[in-house]
Design a protein around this motif. Structure first.
Motif, PDB file in Angstrom:
ATOM      1  N   VAL A 497       0.851  -1.193   0.000  1.00  0.00           N
ATOM      2  CA  VAL A 497       0.000   0.000   0.000  1.00  0.00           C
ATOM      3  C   VAL A 497       0.881   1.235   0.000  1.00  0.00           C
ATOM      4  N   PHE A 498       0.320   2.333  -0.464  1.00  0.00           N
ATOM      5  CA  PHE A 498       0.920   3.649  -0.286  1.00  0.00           C
ATOM      6  C   PHE A 498       0.102   4.378   0.771  1.00  0.00           C
ATOM      7  N   THR A 499       0.797   5.145   1.629  1.00  0.00           N
ATOM      8  CA  THR A 499       0.104   5.925   2.659  1.00  0.00           C
ATOM      9  C   THR A 499       0.603   7.359   2.628  1.00  0.00           C
ATOM     10  N   ASN A 500      -0.171   8.244   3.222  1.00  0.00           N
ATOM     11  CA  ASN A 500       0.317   9.603   3.410  1.00  0.00           C
ATOM     12  C   ASN A 500       0.924   9.731   4.805  1.00  0.00           C
ATOM     13  N   THR A 501       1.363  10.926   5.147  1.00  0.00           N
ATOM     14  CA  THR A 501       2.039  11.113   6.434  1.00  0.00           C
ATOM     15  C   THR A 501       1.106  10.926   7.620  1.00  0.00           C
ATOM     16  N   ARG A 502      -0.187  10.915   7.369  1.00  0.00           N
ATOM     17  CA  ARG A 502      -1.160  10.715   8.454  1.00  0.00           C
ATOM     18  C   ARG A 502      -1.538   9.242   8.608  1.00  0.00           C
ATOM     19  N   LYS A 503      -0.768   8.366   7.940  1.00  0.00           N
ATOM     20  CA  LYS A 503      -0.955   6.907   8.034  1.00  0.00           C
ATOM     21  C   LYS A 503      -2.240   6.439   7.359  1.00  0.00           C
ATOM     22  N   ILE A 504      -2.772   7.263   6.461  1.00  0.00           N
ATOM     23  CA  ILE A 504      -3.995   6.911   5.735  1.00  0.00           C
ATOM     24  C   ILE A 504      -3.604   6.312   4.390  1.00  0.00           C
ATOM     25  N   ILE A 505      -4.172   5.172   4.068  1.00  0.00           N
ATOM     26  CA  ILE A 505      -3.860   4.485   2.821  1.00  0.00           C
ATOM     27  C   ILE A 505      -4.444   5.258   1.642  1.00  0.00           C
ATOM     28  N   THR A 506      -3.581   5.551   0.659  1.00  0.00           N
ATOM     29  CA  THR A 506      -4.013   6.280  -0.537  1.00  0.00           C
ATOM     30  C   THR A 506      -4.126   5.377  -1.762  1.00  0.00           C
ATOM     31  N   THR A 507      -3.352   4.280  -1.784  1.00  0.00           N
ATOM     32  CA  THR A 507      -3.391   3.331  -2.902  1.00  0.00           C
ATOM     33  C   THR A 507      -3.143   1.927  -2.373  1.00  0.00           C
ATOM     34  N   VAL A 508      -3.908   0.983  -2.868  1.00  0.00           N
ATOM     35  CA  VAL A 508      -3.672  -0.435  -2.586  1.00  0.00           C
ATOM     36  C   VAL A 508      -3.187  -1.066  -3.887  1.00  0.00           C
ATOM     37  N   LEU A 509      -1.956  -1.615  -3.874  1.00  0.00           N
ATOM     38  CA  LEU A 509      -1.341  -2.112  -5.093  1.00  0.00           C
ATOM     39  C   LEU A 509      -1.918  -3.465  -5.510  1.00  0.00           C
ATOM     40  N   ARG A 510      -2.268  -3.559  -6.783  1.00  0.00           N
ATOM     41  CA  ARG A 510      -2.831  -4.785  -7.326  1.00  0.00           C
ATOM     42  C   ARG A 510      -1.912  -5.978  -7.038  1.00  0.00           C
ATOM     43  N   GLY A 511      -2.466  -7.032  -6.439  1.00  0.00           N
ATOM     44  CA  GLY A 511      -1.726  -8.253  -6.177  1.00  0.00           C
ATOM     45  C   GLY A 511      -0.871  -8.238  -4.931  1.00  0.00           C
TER      46      GLY A 511
END
Length: 596
Positions: A497-511
């Motif tokens: 996953v990608f997150t921002n500095t607030r620990k919120i997930i911005t992208t979930v990577l396929r697979g």
């Protein structure tokens, strides 16, 4: 009887010709007056005067998009208080669809239309007005009479308070900087205006005069920019063999944080950060933007896909060739800096490795073919969502990579006689100058094949219309290079996953782990195995690939624990390095490619 009939017929023809001459002698004239009585509230007042009419009704239309930015932006949404008058008397001007107003003009020859436009989005493709300046992106400001796109028009500017400069590619009328004219609407809509007190400097390259209008301040060095921008321009002119402009305008908006650009026929608008000129990386980034947008004056503004002209300002204009129009321009923006001597070889190869990393690390590159990415720009490219990273690829990024592959293929197959430069010049000369039209996909493919000396059906099937893995080492090997993955031997764990500095997930990577086990975009990661997460960068410290962990997230205000099995971080970090041994042929290809 026959003689009398002939005489009558001749008389009627003369009468009709006479009437036609009278009509021709009274052409439709269109003018606009723009003023800014409420600049502080971000409004421009537009008065449109049309005379020489001879029709029962008149429809005026606002474009829905700006050429070069492939998204329907609905500029009519910013129009207010439209009214019409004939001989000083108000007449009805009902709106008949989202961007069209209709006026009854039976028996009258002139009409005045007034409206306001709200402008508070400073980007390269939208308008912005405040007390410091006005940037008018003309597709969102000026309506056009239906059926009169080929008509000329005049723009009269009534500046706000101390505004004393106008920067645009539109020609002045009688030397008056505040009165400009366009021969048709394609030119008007391709000529933005910067009005205010901008800092202006100029220089010449050959017989072409360049004006640079800087708004917003910044730590730029005008004398250094004059020299280096001229180098960029000279390197680009060398590709096509001519500069079709007598004058060209750069409008640069310097903000705290800014970027991007939009090309026009004889001008461009650039976004820059006002402090970026002070570092070599920032300065070179700005020159790369200059190189990109200026290269467009040939590639896309003149040498264009056949679908992009004449423009339909009411609807999307679809093409599968934005990977050439934009992707090749992205390829050349770095190559031109190398050819101009602004970037050294290491920096250039680093730029190309960056493009490769962008493509190869994006799961969507295995989902969306390059030609489809071009076609779907209208609904996907300019409307990304949280899953776009998994479903698509940018025709800029992959187009730049494909440009490199084709360049190396052409240089190698022609034994250094030709390069992609020769294709671009041939297509420019053949289609823009010779046939005076755009090219088809098949025609550009034939251009590649002409200089590569081989059929490219397989290349197109794999890399343009298909999803095959790119054989980088084959093409880079022509020049004695290869790619290496600095992360190939690592086994670091990842949540995928990608997150921002607030620990919120911005992208979930396929697979990835999060994709498989159910982490969601907008989840806030609060704990790993009951240990509170305070730093995203170290939240997996002590964990290994294959570990099963409990991830605590806050989702829609609720605390949820999700079991996740960590996977290996599959990200790559490619670099381009020289082969241990190189042949004379490889060195010759390298020298041609990099202008060594």
């Amino acid at each position: 009887m026959k003689k009398v009939y002939t005489s009558v017929l001749a008389y009627l023809i003369i009468l009709l010709m006479s009437n036609s001459s009278v009509s021709a002698a009274v052409p439709v004239k269109i003018s606009y007056t723009v003023s800014f009585p409420e600049a502080q509230a971000h409004y421009v007042d537009v008065e449109m005067n049309i005379s020489g009419l001879n029709q029962p009704s008149l429809e005026v239309k606002m474009p829905v998009w700006a050429p070069g930015s492939y998204l329907v932006r609905e500029f009519a949404k910013n129009v207010e208080s439209l009214s019409a008058s004939i001989k000083g008397k108000d007449v009805a001007a009902p709106k008949i669809n989202k961007n069209t107003w209709k006026i009854n003009t039976a028996g009258v020859s002139a009409v005045t239309i007034k409206y306001k436009v709200y402008a508070f989005e400073l980007s390269v493709r939208t308008s912005f007005i405040d007390v410091s300046h006005a940037f008018l992106s003309t597709t969102g400001i000026f309506m056009y009479p239906k059926g009169m796109v080929s008509n000329p028009s005049t723009v009269i500017i009534k500046p706000y308070k101390d505004w004393n400069k106008v920067s645009t590619s539109l020609e002045m009328v009688n030397g008056d900087t505040f009165t400009r004219t366009a021969p048709n609407y394609d030119i008007l809509y391709d000529s933005p205006l910067e009005i205010g007190t901008q800092d202006i400097f100029d220089f010449n390259v050959g017989s072409t005069h360049y004006e640079v209008a800087m708004y917003g301040g910044g730590n730029y060095d005008k004398e250094r920019l004059k020299v280096d921008m001229a180098k960029v321009i000279e390197a680009e002119v060398a590709v096509y063999g001519e500069n079709p402009n007598k004058h060209y305008t750069f409008i640069v908006h310097n903000k705290l944080r800014n970027g991007g650009g939009l090309e026009h026929l004889s001008s461009t608008v650039l976004g820059a950060s006002r402090d970026q000129y002070g570092s070599e990386r920032g300065y070179r980034g700005f020159l790369g933007l200059v190189a990109h947008e200026h290269f467009h004056l040939w590639n896309v503004k003149r040498l264009r896909p056949i679908a992009l002209g004449p423009f339909d300002y009411d609807n999307e204009n679809y093409t599968t060739n934005l990977w050439i129009a934009e992707g090749f321009t992205a390829y050349y923006q770095n190559l031109i800096l190398r050819h101009a001597g602004i970037s050294d070889v290491k920096s250039y190869l680093g730029d190309m490795a960056g493009d490769i990393n962008t493509v190869e690390n994006q799961p969507g590159s295995k989902v969306q073919p390059l030609a489809e990415s071009s076609f779907d720009a209208w609904i996907k490219g300019y409307r990304p969502n949280e899953n776009s990273y998994n479903t698509g690829i940018s025709y800029y990024d992959k187009g730049a990579v494909v440009g490199m592959l084709l360049d190396l293929e052409i240089i190698n197959n022609s034994n250094g006689k030709y390069s992609l430069d020769d294709v671009m010049k041939y297509m420019y000369d053949t289609y823009y100058k010779g046939k005076k039209r755009g090219y088809t996909d098949a025609e550009f493919k034939a251009g590649f094949e002409k200089f590569a000396g081989k059929n490219l059906d397989d290349f197109y099937a794999k890399y343009i219309n298909g999803l095959a893995d790119i054989d980088y080492n084959k093409y880079l090997g022509y020049a004695g290079y290869q790619i290496t993955d600095e992360l190939a031997e690592t086994n670091e764990p990842s949540l995928g996953v990608f997150t921002n500095t607030r620990k919120i997930i911005t992208t979930v990577l396929r697979g990835g782990a999060g994709w498989v086990d159910g982490l969601n975009v907008n989840d806030e990661i609060t704990a790993i195995d009951d240990t509170p997460v305070t730093d995203v960068a170290t939240m997996l410290k002590g964990k290994k690939t294959g570990d099963k962990i409990n991830v605590t997230v806050t989702r829609d205000g609720q605390r949820i624990i999700i079991p996740v099995t960590l996977q290996r971080n599959n990200a790559s970090r490619y670099t381009i390095v020289e082969l241990p041994q190189t042949t004379a042929r490889q060195i010759a290809v390298r020298n041609k490619w990099l202008k060594l």
